[in-house]
Design a protein around this motif. Sequence first.
Motif, mmCIF file in Angstrom:
data_model
loop_
_atom_site.group_PDB
_atom_site.id
_atom_site.type_symbol
_atom_site.label_atom_id
_atom_site.label_comp_id
_atom_site.label_asym_id
_atom_site.label_seq_id
_atom_site.Cartn_x
_atom_site.Cartn_y
_atom_site.Cartn_z
ATOM 1 N N LEU A 456 0.825 -1.209 0.000
ATOM 2 C CA LEU A 456 0.000 0.000 0.000
ATOM 3 C C LEU A 456 0.861 1.262 0.000
ATOM 4 O O LEU A 456 1.904 1.318 0.647
ATOM 5 C CB LEU A 456 -0.904 0.019 1.238
ATOM 6 C CG LEU A 456 -2.127 -0.898 1.242
ATOM 7 C CD1 LEU A 456 -2.833 -0.793 2.584
ATOM 8 C CD2 LEU A 456 -3.072 -0.570 0.106
ATOM 9 N N LYS A 457 0.338 2.268 -0.702
ATOM 10 C CA LYS A 457 0.954 3.594 -0.615
ATOM 11 C C LYS A 457 -0.122 4.667 -0.434
ATOM 12 O O LYS A 457 0.103 5.831 -0.715
ATOM 13 C CB LYS A 457 1.786 3.879 -1.861
ATOM 14 C CG LYS A 457 1.022 3.884 -3.165
ATOM 15 C CD LYS A 457 1.962 4.194 -4.326
ATOM 16 C CE LYS A 457 1.204 4.272 -5.638
ATOM 17 N NZ LYS A 457 2.107 4.600 -6.773
ATOM 18 N N VAL A 458 -1.291 4.225 0.050
ATOM 19 C CA VAL A 458 -2.373 5.161 0.342
ATOM 20 C C VAL A 458 -2.728 5.065 1.810
ATOM 21 O O VAL A 458 -2.391 4.091 2.487
ATOM 22 C CB VAL A 458 -3.615 4.871 -0.521
ATOM 23 C CG1 VAL A 458 -3.316 5.117 -1.994
ATOM 24 C CG2 VAL A 458 -4.109 3.451 -0.296
ATOM 25 N N SER A 459 -3.409 6.070 2.312
ATOM 26 C CA SER A 459 -3.734 6.138 3.735
ATOM 27 C C SER A 459 -5.005 5.374 4.047
ATOM 28 O O SER A 459 -5.781 5.000 3.164
ATOM 29 C CB SER A 459 -3.883 7.593 4.167
ATOM 30 O OG SER A 459 -4.939 8.195 3.457
ATOM 31 N N LEU A 460 -5.200 5.153 5.341
ATOM 32 C CA LEU A 460 -6.388 4.458 5.821
ATOM 33 C C LEU A 460 -7.633 5.237 5.440
ATOM 34 O O LEU A 460 -7.694 6.449 5.581
ATOM 35 C CB LEU A 460 -6.326 4.303 7.351
ATOM 36 C CG LEU A 460 -7.510 3.599 8.016
ATOM 37 C CD1 LEU A 460 -7.612 2.158 7.552
ATOM 38 C CD2 LEU A 460 -7.373 3.658 9.531
ATOM 39 N N GLY A 461 -8.652 4.550 4.956
ATOM 40 C CA GLY A 461 -9.895 5.173 4.526
ATOM 41 C C GLY A 461 -9.969 5.389 3.039
ATOM 42 O O GLY A 461 -11.030 5.729 2.515
ATOM 43 N N THR A 462 -8.860 5.196 2.337
ATOM 44 C CA THR A 462 -8.851 5.373 0.892
ATOM 45 C C THR A 462 -9.509 4.168 0.231
ATOM 46 O O THR A 462 -9.127 3.028 0.495
ATOM 47 C CB THR A 462 -7.418 5.517 0.378
ATOM 48 O OG1 THR A 462 -6.786 6.602 1.032
ATOM 49 C CG2 THR A 462 -7.410 5.733 -1.127
ATOM 50 N N PRO A 463 -10.501 4.378 -0.638
ATOM 51 C CA PRO A 463 -11.100 3.254 -1.361
ATOM 52 C C PRO A 463 -10.116 2.714 -2.392
ATOM 53 O O PRO A 463 -9.435 3.472 -3.079
ATOM 54 C CB PRO A 463 -12.332 3.856 -2.009
ATOM 55 C CG PRO A 463 -12.019 5.303 -2.152
ATOM 56 C CD PRO A 463 -11.151 5.665 -0.983
ATOM 57 N N ILE A 464 -10.038 1.390 -2.485
ATOM 58 C CA ILE A 464 -9.106 0.740 -3.402
ATOM 59 C C ILE A 464 -9.908 0.064 -4.513
ATOM 60 O O ILE A 464 -10.799 -0.751 -4.242
ATOM 61 C CB ILE A 464 -8.231 -0.284 -2.660
ATOM 62 C CG1 ILE A 464 -7.394 0.395 -1.570
ATOM 63 C CG2 ILE A 464 -7.328 -1.036 -3.639
ATOM 64 C CD1 ILE A 464 -6.592 -0.556 -0.719
ATOM 65 N N TYR A 465 -9.567 0.438 -5.760
ATOM 66 C CA TYR A 465 -10.205 -0.173 -6.927
ATOM 67 C C TYR A 465 -9.133 -0.929 -7.709
ATOM 68 O O TYR A 465 -8.216 -0.339 -8.264
ATOM 69 C CB TYR A 465 -10.866 0.885 -7.812
ATOM 70 C CG TYR A 465 -12.051 1.557 -7.148
ATOM 71 C CD1 TYR A 465 -13.330 1.022 -7.278
ATOM 72 C CD2 TYR A 465 -11.885 2.715 -6.386
ATOM 73 C CE1 TYR A 465 -14.419 1.633 -6.669
ATOM 74 C CE2 TYR A 465 -12.970 3.322 -5.772
ATOM 75 C CZ TYR A 465 -14.228 2.776 -5.909
ATOM 76 O OH TYR A 465 -15.308 3.374 -5.297
ATOM 77 N N GLU A 466 -9.285 -2.232 -7.736
ATOM 78 C CA GLU A 466 -8.338 -3.056 -8.479
ATOM 79 C C GLU A 466 -8.874 -3.329 -9.891
ATOM 80 O O GLU A 466 -10.080 -3.208 -10.156
ATOM 81 C CB GLU A 466 -8.086 -4.379 -7.754
ATOM 82 C CG GLU A 466 -7.347 -4.226 -6.439
ATOM 83 C CD GLU A 466 -6.898 -5.564 -5.863
ATOM 84 O OE1 GLU A 466 -7.239 -6.612 -6.460
ATOM 85 O OE2 GLU A 466 -6.199 -5.561 -4.833
ATOM 86 N N CYS A 467 -7.976 -3.691 -10.764
ATOM 87 C CA CYS A 467 -8.383 -4.061 -12.112
ATOM 88 C C CYS A 467 -9.232 -5.323 -12.053
ATOM 89 O O CYS A 467 -8.988 -6.225 -11.239
ATOM 90 C CB CYS A 467 -7.162 -4.280 -12.991
ATOM 91 S SG CYS A 467 -6.209 -2.773 -13.300
ATOM 92 N N ASN A 468 -10.249 -5.395 -12.921
ATOM 93 C CA ASN A 468 -11.192 -6.507 -12.898
ATOM 94 C C ASN A 468 -11.109 -7.328 -14.172
ATOM 95 O O ASN A 468 -10.202 -7.147 -14.991
ATOM 96 C CB ASN A 468 -12.598 -5.985 -12.649
ATOM 97 C CG ASN A 468 -13.001 -4.917 -13.653
ATOM 98 O OD1 ASN A 468 -12.945 -5.146 -14.867
ATOM 99 N ND2 ASN A 468 -13.378 -3.734 -13.163
#
Length: 676
Positions: A456-468
């Motif tokens: 991770l390189k984002v902070s807590l609470g950040t929504p994560i969208y992965e490739c589908n």
Amino acid sequence: MSSSAFKSSERKLEAQVKLNDYFQEFHEKFVETKQAFQVFKTKSFFYPDPDFIRTFTKSIKQIESEVKEMGGSLSRLIGNQLGTHTQKTVLNSMEDVKPESHVLHTVSDELTSEHADVLVKGTETESITPPVSEAGNDDEVLGSALVQEGNVKVVDVKKKLSSSEKKRGRKKFLGDNAVIPKRPRRSLMDEYVTAQNKMKSISEEPSTKEQEAEYEVQTIMDFKKSQGQYFYKVSWRGYSVEDNSWEPSSNLTGCEDLLLEFYKSRLKQQERTKTDDLNYQVMPHDANHQHILHKALFSHINNPTQKDYENSITLLASPKPPVLKSQKEIAELADKALSQKKKDRFYSVAKTLVENMIMKELTGKREKQLAELRTWERNMNSICSDPAKLAVENFVDLELPPMDFVYINECIAGEGVTIPSDPVVGCECTDCFTDHKSCCPNQMNSWFAYNKLGRLKVSLGTPIYECNKRCKCGPSCLNRVVQKGRNVGLSIFRTTNGRGWGVKAMENIKKDSLVTEYVGEIITSEEAERRGKIYDAQGCTYLFDLDYDKGDQNLYTIDAAKCGNVSHFINHSCDPNLLVFNVWVDCLDPDLPRLALFAAHDIKKGEELTFDYNSGLNSKQMAGRLPAQLTEQKEEGCFTPEKRKESRSELILKTPKGNRGLQYVLNVSIFHNVYQ
């Protein structure tokens, strides 16, 4: 009758007479042996050999029973043949020779019932036997003391005859031409059956041993040692205190119960003593009664407490449990405990004995538990689709695996819930990491969440969208982390602090790495309310609200109580080492995110994994991560993307928790200053 038949009958009768003679000789020798044994017991009263007396008495009784049966069989054989009409006809037809069996029958008729009693008496008594002076005297009729209705009947001894007088009398009786056979001895014939019936009535009366018992030990009061031998002070039943005496240990045969109670009372006296140093010998080191001493000790300590069980189970369930002690080692420890004069040393040795007793009792349960744990581990690994394997261990107690728990790899839909699996959008990137402007996170107004190491390189609470599955990029895309599953080895283990099952790392885990995903049954909020009341009454909860989008008005909740993966066993902590992130892959419904657990800091091998059921932006991890999020920094060669301006004055961040409906609000007015 033909001559050959007559001769055959004659030979048979002669053989019977010879058999009877030898049987009587055997019986007389046996009677003499009994008498000698009785004299031996009388002479060795004060210094008896209890083991020998017990064994020899038992053997005598067995032989007497066999002799009685042999005599009865012999008397029936001879009596049946001599008492039939056919046999009488054969005897009357004999003119020149008088059969020896006729002599045998005549002499047996002269045996009185008292004589027969003498031959069979003894199977029910131990001490009443014919006098030694009469044993082996073939020319006299044995005298005997027969118990008849409580009275003693004395049979007079007949006058001894000379050998010439006996021979003349027998010839006169048989005739001058008669062949005189060998003189029959005491016979067990017709009267023997009558004697058997009489012995049945005698056996119902108290035995001679009981009649002759005059001294009975009532209690054992004390012991002492003199000249290398132990003596016990005893009181006698029916006698006054003045008659109490000191008896040697070897004399207390048949007093096992009294000795056991005496030893127990000594141990209780030691327990009631307030001082630690007793300054006296609590128990005797009596080799004659060592087994009773050990029995009293084990009876005294065989009341283990709950703490004793916990300590013993801990030893038994440890990675290297102690080897159970042999019988010889147990006996040595028992002797060591009984020889102690200090209470603390006694209880120290006794504790070892108690632990060994408990471990021996629970060894079977431990073996069964280990077998079931291994089966459970194999079953979970056969179902688990994660690249890394799971381990199971319990070195704390004898708890068995939860048999009502079902292992699953991804969330399943409950009643009234539908989980979409066909995404409506996907990216056209060939390399999502270097050119992610049109990648899925950017399309969903978020950030690319991972660096080139998949952390991770984002902070807590950040929504994560992965490739589908609609995206053009392949499975090696750096924006596919959660969907690939767990890559770190974990172990489900039994905690030592009373929190039941837990999960620990089987290898070192780097900060911001994916650890696992929280899965279970997705149910409606109404069903979650109903189940929550049940779980609250049970003192546990596995409910996670999916409230990232709607907060308290969330529609769905994950319940991992009955089905889930390894995350089901992760415990709560106010200072956790895992953080929960909302992740979307193939299902892009804002109300149905996936919950991924990432390492909040470096986790060492063997460290227990925890997360805060009520975690939020006020946690230590969030406080340390915000400055890094709000400024552009390099992280392992990668730049954190710039955030877009937010039109709202506050950012609502929802995180999974145990208490439903709880959300955290962060005032991010500082964001406006940064983005302008």
